[in-house]
Design a protein around this motif. Structure first.
Motif, PDB file in Angstrom:
ATOM      1  N   TYR A  80      -6.763  23.894  74.245  1.00 40.25           N
ATOM      2  CA  TYR A  80      -5.908  23.266  74.946  1.00 40.25           C
ATOM      3  C   TYR A  80      -5.177  24.093  75.797  1.00 40.25           C
ATOM      4  CZ  TYR A  80      -4.257  19.068  72.261  1.00 40.25           C
ATOM      5  OH  TYR A  80      -4.771  18.537  71.726  1.00 40.25           O
ATOM      6  N   SER A  83      -0.540  17.225  75.417  1.00 38.25           N
ATOM      7  CA  SER A  83      -1.375  16.139  74.207  1.00 38.25           C
ATOM      8  C   SER A  83      -2.329  16.251  74.561  1.00 38.25           C
ATOM      9  CB  SER A  83      -0.097  14.788  73.574  1.00 38.25           C
ATOM     10  OG  SER A  83      -0.435  14.445  74.557  1.00 38.25           O
ATOM     11  N   LEU A  84      -3.467  16.036  75.195  1.00 35.80           N
ATOM     12  CA  LEU A  84      -4.343  15.405  75.730  1.00 35.80           C
ATOM     13  C   LEU A  84      -4.549  14.434  74.975  1.00 35.80           C
ATOM     14  CD1 LEU A  84      -6.272  18.942  75.517  1.00 35.80           C
ATOM     15  CD2 LEU A  84      -5.409  17.811  77.316  1.00 35.80           C
ATOM     16  N   MET A  85      -3.675  13.498  74.668  1.00 40.46           N
ATOM     17  CA  MET A  85      -4.254  12.204  74.347  1.00 40.46           C
ATOM     18  C   MET A  85      -4.178  10.892  75.047  1.00 40.46           C
ATOM     19  SD  MET A  85      -4.980  12.608  71.077  1.00 40.46           S
ATOM     20  CE  MET A  85      -6.338  13.948  71.718  1.00 40.46           C
ATOM     21  N   ALA A  86      -2.921  10.913  76.216  1.00 35.30           N
ATOM     22  CA  ALA A  86      -2.654  10.723  77.210  1.00 35.30           C
ATOM     23  C   ALA A  86      -1.135  10.531  78.396  1.00 35.30           C
ATOM     24  CB  ALA A  86      -1.944   9.111  76.770  1.00 35.30           C
ATOM     25  N   TRP A 143      -1.683  11.883  81.871  1.00 24.67           N
ATOM     26  CA  TRP A 143      -2.066  12.269  82.748  1.00 24.67           C
ATOM     27  C   TRP A 143      -1.341  11.967  83.948  1.00 24.67           C
ATOM     28  CZ3 TRP A 143      -5.264  12.284  78.087  1.00 24.67           C
ATOM     29  CH2 TRP A 143      -6.019  11.627  78.768  1.00 24.67           C
ATOM     30  N   LEU A 174      -9.522  14.368  81.514  1.00 30.06           N
ATOM     31  CA  LEU A 174      -9.078  15.042  80.580  1.00 30.06           C
ATOM     32  C   LEU A 174      -9.148  13.518  79.588  1.00 30.06           C
ATOM     33  CD1 LEU A 174      -5.660  16.845  81.081  1.00 30.06           C
ATOM     34  CD2 LEU A 174      -8.214  17.927  80.529  1.00 30.06           C
ATOM     35  N   TRP A 175      -9.716  12.419  79.845  1.00 31.71           N
ATOM     36  CA  TRP A 175     -10.052  11.469  78.620  1.00 31.71           C
ATOM     37  C   TRP A 175     -10.376  11.807  77.873  1.00 31.71           C
ATOM     38  CZ3 TRP A 175     -13.889   8.847  77.444  1.00 31.71           C
ATOM     39  CH2 TRP A 175     -15.001   8.612  78.772  1.00 31.71           C
ATOM     40  N   ARG A 181      -9.624  14.301  75.176  1.00 35.11           N
ATOM     41  CA  ARG A 181      -9.093  13.789  74.068  1.00 35.11           C
ATOM     42  C   ARG A 181     -10.110  13.862  72.692  1.00 35.11           C
ATOM     43  NH1 ARG A 181      -6.253   8.373  75.675  1.00 35.11           N
ATOM     44  NH2 ARG A 181      -8.923   7.725  76.204  1.00 35.11           N
ATOM     45  N   TRP A 182     -10.805  13.130  73.636  1.00 31.69           N
ATOM     46  CA  TRP A 182     -12.369  12.824  72.307  1.00 31.69           C
ATOM     47  C   TRP A 182     -12.651  13.667  71.180  1.00 31.69           C
ATOM     48  CZ3 TRP A 182     -11.336   7.618  70.428  1.00 31.69           C
ATOM     49  CH2 TRP A 182     -10.634   7.122  70.851  1.00 31.69           C
TER      50      TRP A 182
END
Length: 376
Positions: free
Chosen positions: A81, A128-131, A133, A140-141, A144-145
């Protein structure tokens, strides 16, 4: 990185959008519809990254008990992060330096970065690195995984350790899921990506068998393994071309995952590959690879907007490559390496606290142990 450089070019944008109608040169055709595509196969490189990540994270647990979870999770999340959030800030700064605008006839991928929001709110949401941006750093997509896999790692380890004689069957199930989910799954087709990590985890738990198998392969045969792995990795373009309705394209991850696992196996078992990957320059690139991954897109996009997306690829590739590597190295020195130190310090503190708690709770020499306490 090369993938992003190529698709920032106006002429390559049609290939990225799978809407190619203009005639192609022989060289362009070869770079798209033969195994030479591996030179700029961005999505396929992500699959290799996931297999390798699953292998690396699972290996300490497969060989021994591994770190405690109260140490693993804080260290892992700090290492992911802190640099990722810093990369969003860096990307935002580049938007203040280089004006982004819709380029008429430009690359759809490049224009996407001009049409999406790129303000401080995207830094906050994307952290959040989930969505969320926006157009700051779409790379960064894939991270996320990686975050989700790290959080779910105990489940992957339990499944890999359970009934080792079924490991081949587990791999087949993973591949069948990767093939079937995009074809029949109506909910979130990208879910197949997290299952790819399973192959790396299974490889970690079967490292001895893989090493023994590699020792029986003659040196000349490794070339065949590499070629077959690359063909499998790039199969969807070779078989399906730009036909989105072709099942081979929609289920491409299943076959590509086999090729990705093959390349990781080559890195493990082939002496020539190990010598190459241990070369000083390759090791240096490996050291800054995460920082390079986090910063290359804003650099590539910034240079493309400066030129209007019209720099010839023969010039843009080396220019953007050098600029991105330089920025990645600086980012590594200023951000990633300090975050590693912080993560290690945090982990050491937690281990010391746990050791102190265990020592303070241990029975004294004069204490009378409870029945069965020795076994416990």
């Amino acid at each position: 990185m090369v993938f992003h450089i190529v698709i920032s070019d106006a002429s390559a944008g049609r290939v990225y959008k799978l809407d190619h109608n203009a005639p192609m040169s022989t060289w362009a055709y070869a770079l798209n519809y033969t195994p030479l595509r591996v030179a700029w196969a961005g999505s396929e490189a992500v699959v290799v990254f996931y297999v390798l990540s699953g292998f690396v994270l699972a290996l300490p647990f497969a060989r021994s008990r591994g770190p405690s979870w109260r140490v693993f999770y804080p260290r892992r999340l700090i290492r992911l992060y802190v640099p990722a959030i810093a990369s969003l800030i860096f990307a935002w700064i580049t938007t203040l330096i280089v004006h982004r605008r819709i380029i008429s006839g430009g690359s759809p991928w490049l224009n996407h970065h001009a049409s999406e929001p790129t303000g401080p709110m995207q830094i906050l949401l994307g952290s959040s690195l989930m969505a969320g941006w926006g157009g700051l750093n779409t790379s960064l997509w894939s991270l996320r995984w990686e975050v989700m896999f790290s959080l779910l790692l105990p489940i992957f380890l339990i499944l890999a350790a359970w009934c080792s004689r079924w490991d081949l069957g587990k791999a087949v199930v993973v591949l069948l899921f990767c093939a079937a989910w995009p074809l029949v799954g109506w909910f979130y087709p990208d879910l197949v990506y997290i299952s790819v990590f399973s192959l790396g985890v299974l490889m970690a738990y079967n490292l001895d068998a893989l090493s023994n198998a590699a020792s029986r392969i003659p040196p000349f045969a490794w070339g065949i393994v590499v070629t077959a792995s690359i063909v499998l990795l790039t199969n969807s373009w070779i078989v399906a071309g730009v036909d989105l309705n072709n099942p081979a394209r929609r289920a491409w991850i299943a076959i590509a995952s086999i090729g990705a696992a093959g390349l990781v196996w080559v890195a493990i078992g082939c002496r020539a590959a190990r010598r190459l990957l241990s070369h000083r320059s390759i090791a240096w690139l490996g050291g800054i690879s995460f920082s390079l991954y986090l910063t290359q897109e804003p650099v590539v996009v910034g240079l493309a907007f400066v030129s209007g997306g019209r720099i010839p690829l023969w010039l843009e590739v080396p220019l953007a490559f050098v600029a991105a590597v330089l920025v990645g190295w600086i980012f590594y020195r200023l951000v990633e390496r300090p975050s590693h130190r912080f993560a290690r310090a945090w982990g050491s503190k937690r281990r010391s606290a746990a050791a102190g708690l265990q020592q303070s709770s241990a029975p004294s020499r004069t204490a009378v142990p409870m029945p069965g306490s020795e076994a416990t």
